[in-house]
Design a protein around this motif. Structure first.
Motif, short mmCIF file in Angstrom:
data_model
loop_
_atom_site.label_atom_id
_atom_site.label_comp_id
_atom_site.label_asym_id
_atom_site.label_seq_id
_atom_site.Cartn_x
_atom_site.Cartn_y
_atom_site.Cartn_z
N LEU A 1 0.85 -1.18 0.00
CA LEU A 1 0.00 0.00 0.00
C LEU A 1 0.89 1.23 0.00
CD1 LEU A 1 -2.87 1.22 0.26
CD2 LEU A 1 -2.65 0.93 2.75
N THR A 2 0.77 2.04 -1.03
CA THR A 2 1.60 3.24 -1.16
C THR A 2 0.71 4.48 -1.17
OG1 THR A 2 1.53 3.26 -3.58
CG2 THR A 2 3.25 1.92 -2.54
N GLY A 3 1.36 5.64 -1.08
CA GLY A 3 0.62 6.90 -1.09
C GLY A 3 1.29 7.91 -0.18
N PRO A 4 0.92 9.20 -0.31
CA PRO A 4 1.56 10.25 0.47
C PRO A 4 1.25 10.13 1.96
CG PRO A 4 -0.32 11.11 -0.73
CD PRO A 4 -0.11 9.71 -1.23
N SER A 5 2.10 10.73 2.78
CA SER A 5 1.87 10.76 4.22
C SER A 5 0.54 11.44 4.53
CB SER A 5 3.00 11.50 4.92
OG SER A 5 4.23 10.83 4.72
N GLY A 6 -0.17 10.89 5.51
CA GLY A 6 -1.41 11.50 5.94
C GLY A 6 -2.64 11.13 5.13
N CYS A 7 -2.50 10.17 4.21
CA CYS A 7 -3.64 9.85 3.33
C CYS A 7 -4.54 8.76 3.90
CB CYS A 7 -3.16 9.46 1.94
SG CYS A 7 -2.30 7.87 1.86
N GLY A 8 -4.17 8.17 5.06
CA GLY A 8 -5.03 7.18 5.69
C GLY A 8 -4.48 5.77 5.73
N LYS A 9 -3.24 5.56 5.28
CA LYS A 9 -2.70 4.21 5.19
C LYS A 9 -2.59 3.54 6.56
CE LYS A 9 1.15 5.37 3.20
NZ LYS A 9 0.97 6.84 3.33
N THR A 10 -2.02 4.26 7.53
CA THR A 10 -1.83 3.68 8.86
C THR A 10 -3.17 3.45 9.55
OG1 THR A 10 0.37 4.67 9.10
CG2 THR A 10 -0.76 4.02 11.12
N THR A 11 -4.12 4.36 9.35
CA THR A 11 -5.46 4.16 9.90
C THR A 11 -6.06 2.87 9.35
OG1 THR A 11 -5.84 6.53 10.18
CG2 THR A 11 -7.79 5.12 10.06
N LEU A 12 -5.88 2.64 8.07
CA LEU A 12 -6.39 1.42 7.45
C LEU A 12 -5.77 0.19 8.11
CD1 LEU A 12 -8.08 0.13 5.18
CD2 LEU A 12 -6.07 0.30 3.72
N LEU A 13 -4.46 0.21 8.33
CA LEU A 13 -3.79 -0.93 8.96
C LEU A 13 -4.34 -1.19 10.36
CD1 LEU A 13 0.06 -0.96 8.25
CD2 LEU A 13 -1.75 -2.22 7.11
N THR A 14 -4.55 -0.13 11.13
CA THR A 14 -5.02 -0.33 12.51
C THR A 14 -6.45 -0.88 12.55
OG1 THR A 14 -5.70 2.00 12.67
CG2 THR A 14 -3.49 1.43 13.45
N LEU A 15 -7.26 -0.53 11.57
CA LEU A 15 -8.61 -1.09 11.49
C LEU A 15 -8.56 -2.57 11.12
CD1 LEU A 15 -10.36 1.94 9.81
CD2 LEU A 15 -11.09 0.90 11.97
N VAL A 16 -7.74 -2.91 10.13
CA VAL A 16 -7.59 -4.31 9.74
C VAL A 16 -6.99 -5.13 10.89
CG1 VAL A 16 -6.40 -5.89 8.15
CG2 VAL A 16 -7.41 -3.77 7.29
N GLY A 17 -6.09 -4.51 11.65
CA GLY A 17 -5.46 -5.19 12.78
C GLY A 17 -6.30 -5.24 14.03
N ALA A 18 -7.55 -4.82 13.96
CA ALA A 18 -8.49 -4.87 15.09
C ALA A 18 -8.02 -4.02 16.26
CB ALA A 18 -8.72 -6.32 15.54
N LEU A 19 -7.27 -2.94 15.95
CA LEU A 19 -6.82 -2.02 16.99
C LEU A 19 -7.78 -0.84 17.16
CD1 LEU A 19 -3.03 -1.93 16.06
CD2 LEU A 19 -4.08 -3.12 17.99
#
Length: 236
Positions: free
Chosen positions: A41-59
């Motif tokens: 998953l690529t894209g500029p900083s602040g575009c939601g990538k880490t938020t997506l990971l934390t949702l998939v990771g049940a965090l």
């Protein structure tokens, strides 16, 4: 490669803040990751990538949309259900999250402790094998404050792999690593995917590792814009 989906996201949206400060960070995201597949998953900083990971990771709790991970629906899932699911997910985040009072070997053994039926000796031996696999065979007994940033990252990677996860989530795992070590680590992740059927979803800005992916997905402003196979094999 198995055809079952390890991750299945449907119309996933997420917001931060409330009232006039409410801001949408994910907008109708649809994404499927198969068992044994490596998706970057690529894209500029602040575009939601880490938020997506934390949702998939049940965090985080799901606000809108469907998030099915390893066959479990996370929308409206209880805290206990999410905790149980996380035992099958390996997570590598930029903060390392190592326990400062434990050695590298002991930190990695925490991952092996999640596996049922292993003796203490077997867990210890396995932790040492993973540390050797990430190039830290000579640093087994060092505490985190005696390790460099890149070494801490490799300990965190070894700990995640030691649990034999069915899904591995990684946020910039090569950011603190030199070119050769970064390459060795992502090859290890790819081997895990192939040999154990582990799905890998990795956030990265590192152009040197794009060729390990089965599929590249780009995100901008909370939306997935494109997906496909890597266009070029990166030289290394």
């Amino acid at each position: 490669m198995a055809t079952s989906a390890a991750v299945d996201l449907r119309e996933l949206s997420h917001f931060y803040g409330s009232g006039t400060m409410r801001r949408q960070v994910l907008q109708g995201v649809n994404l499927t990751v198969a068992a044994g597949e490596v998706v970057l998953l690529t894209g500029p900083s602040g575009c939601g990538k880490t938020t997506l990971l934390t949702l998939v990771g049940a965090l985080r709790s799901v606000q809108e949309g469907s998030v099915e991970v390893l066959g479990q629906q996370l929308a409206c899932a209880s805290r206990r259900d999410r905790q149980r699911l996380r035992r099958s997910i390996g997570m590598i985040f930029q903060g390392h999250n190592l326990l400062r009072c434990l050695t590298a070997e002991q930190n990695v053994q925490m991952g092996s402790d999640l596996l049922p039926g292993l003796s203490y000796r077997a867990r210890r031996d396995q932790s040492r094998e993973w540390l050797r696999a990430v190039g830290l065979g000579d640093e087994l007994h060092k505490l985190p404050h005696d390790l460099s940033g890149g070494q801490k990252q490799r300990v965190a990677i070894a700990r995640a792999l030691a649990a034999h996860p069915r899904l591995l989530l990684a946020d910039e795992p090569t950011a603190a690593l030199d070119s050769q070590t970064g390459r060795e680590v992502v090859e290890l992740l790819r081997r895990l995917a192939r040999d154990q059927g582990c799905a890998v979803l990795m956030v990265t800005h590192d152009p040197r590792i794009l060729d390990i992916a089965d599929r590249l997905v780009r995100m901008e402003d909370g939306r997935l814009l494109e997906a496909g196979k890597p266009a070029l094999s990166v030289q290394h």
